[in-house]
Design a protein around this motif. Structure first.
Motif, short mmCIF file in Angstrom:
data_model
loop_
_atom_site.label_atom_id
_atom_site.label_comp_id
_atom_site.label_asym_id
_atom_site.label_seq_id
_atom_site.Cartn_x
_atom_site.Cartn_y
_atom_site.Cartn_z
N VAL A 79 28.84 36.10 50.46
CA VAL A 79 30.15 36.58 50.01
C VAL A 79 30.00 37.31 48.68
N GLN A 80 30.98 38.15 48.38
CA GLN A 80 31.05 38.84 47.10
C GLN A 80 32.49 38.80 46.61
N ALA A 81 32.65 38.87 45.30
CA ALA A 81 33.98 38.97 44.70
C ALA A 81 34.22 40.42 44.30
N VAL A 82 35.47 40.85 44.46
CA VAL A 82 35.90 42.18 44.05
C VAL A 82 37.10 42.00 43.15
N GLY A 83 37.15 42.75 42.04
CA GLY A 83 38.29 42.69 41.13
C GLY A 83 38.83 44.07 40.87
N GLN A 84 40.15 44.15 40.66
CA GLN A 84 40.78 45.43 40.38
C GLN A 84 41.91 45.22 39.38
N SER A 85 42.08 46.18 38.46
CA SER A 85 43.18 46.15 37.52
C SER A 85 43.88 47.50 37.51
N TRP A 86 45.15 47.50 37.11
CA TRP A 86 45.92 48.74 37.03
C TRP A 86 46.96 48.61 35.93
N ASN A 87 47.64 49.72 35.60
CA ASN A 87 48.67 49.78 34.55
C ASN A 87 48.16 49.26 33.20
N ASN A 88 46.94 49.65 32.85
CA ASN A 88 46.34 49.32 31.55
C ASN A 88 46.21 47.82 31.28
N ASN A 89 46.01 47.03 32.32
CA ASN A 89 45.74 45.61 32.15
C ASN A 89 44.23 45.39 32.14
N GLU A 90 43.74 44.75 31.06
CA GLU A 90 42.31 44.43 30.95
C GLU A 90 42.07 43.08 31.60
N CYS A 91 41.07 43.00 32.46
CA CYS A 91 40.83 41.79 33.23
C CYS A 91 39.35 41.46 33.26
N LEU A 92 39.07 40.18 33.48
CA LEU A 92 37.72 39.67 33.60
C LEU A 92 37.69 38.86 34.90
N PHE A 93 36.66 39.05 35.74
CA PHE A 93 36.56 38.26 36.97
C PHE A 93 35.13 37.83 37.23
N VAL A 94 34.99 36.78 38.03
CA VAL A 94 33.67 36.21 38.33
C VAL A 94 33.71 35.54 39.70
N LEU A 95 32.57 35.45 40.35
CA LEU A 95 32.42 34.71 41.60
C LEU A 95 31.91 33.31 41.26
N GLN A 96 32.58 32.29 41.78
CA GLN A 96 32.18 30.90 41.56
C GLN A 96 31.82 30.26 42.90
N ARG A 97 30.95 29.24 42.82
CA ARG A 97 30.58 28.47 44.01
C ARG A 97 30.65 26.99 43.67
#
Length: 141
Positions: free
Chosen positions: A67-85
């Motif tokens: 599996v893989q994680a995918v992250g997306q942000s829009w409207n000038n929102n800063e985001c951080l994402f990670v895949l956990q198990r």
């Protein structure tokens, strides 16, 4: 220059605050990723999304259980994402980051593919720096 230093300091503090959510404990090495040609990408796993304001994370899967994680942000929102198990049963452990953390702003990015393994599940977690919202998606076993 003061504003830049203040913003840099705020980002550093925010990243540290998000560390608990995103790392889920001590990082463990994931099995090596594979480039096998007999593996097909099956795509999006429904119902496993994480949403925090205008940031969204989801999981994709392959036919071999990776599996893989995918992250997306829009409207000038800063985001951080990670895949956990997480692994249950003998030799089990709690939620652990198995990918790098990815910082996104008005963009989309993805982790590499990581194997769920026996008695293991994966989820995507994200944190919206702009709003302070955070969320982890449901587990894909």
């Amino acid at each position: 220059m003061t504003r830049l230093r203040t913003r840099s300091a705020a980002i550093g503090i925010a990243a540290a605050a998000a560390a608990t959510l995103l790392t889920g404990g001590t990082a463990q090495a994931a099995p090596a990723q594979t480039g096998r040609s007999d593996v097909s990408v099956q795509g999006y796993i429904p119902g496993k999304d994480a949403v925090a304001g205008q940031c969204k994370g989801w999981l994709n899967k392959r036919s071999d259980g990776y599996v893989q994680a995918v992250g997306q942000s829009w409207n000038n929102n800063e985001c951080l994402f990670v895949l956990q198990r997480r692994r249950v049963g003998s030799g089990g452990y709690g939620w652990t980051a198995v990918s790098h953390s990815y910082w996104i702003l008005n963009s989309k990015n993805s982790t590499g593919y990581h194997w769920n393994g026996n008695d293991a599940g994966s989820r995507v977690c994200l944190w919206n720096y702009t709003t302070g919202a955070e969320d982890c998606g449901a587990t894909a076993w």
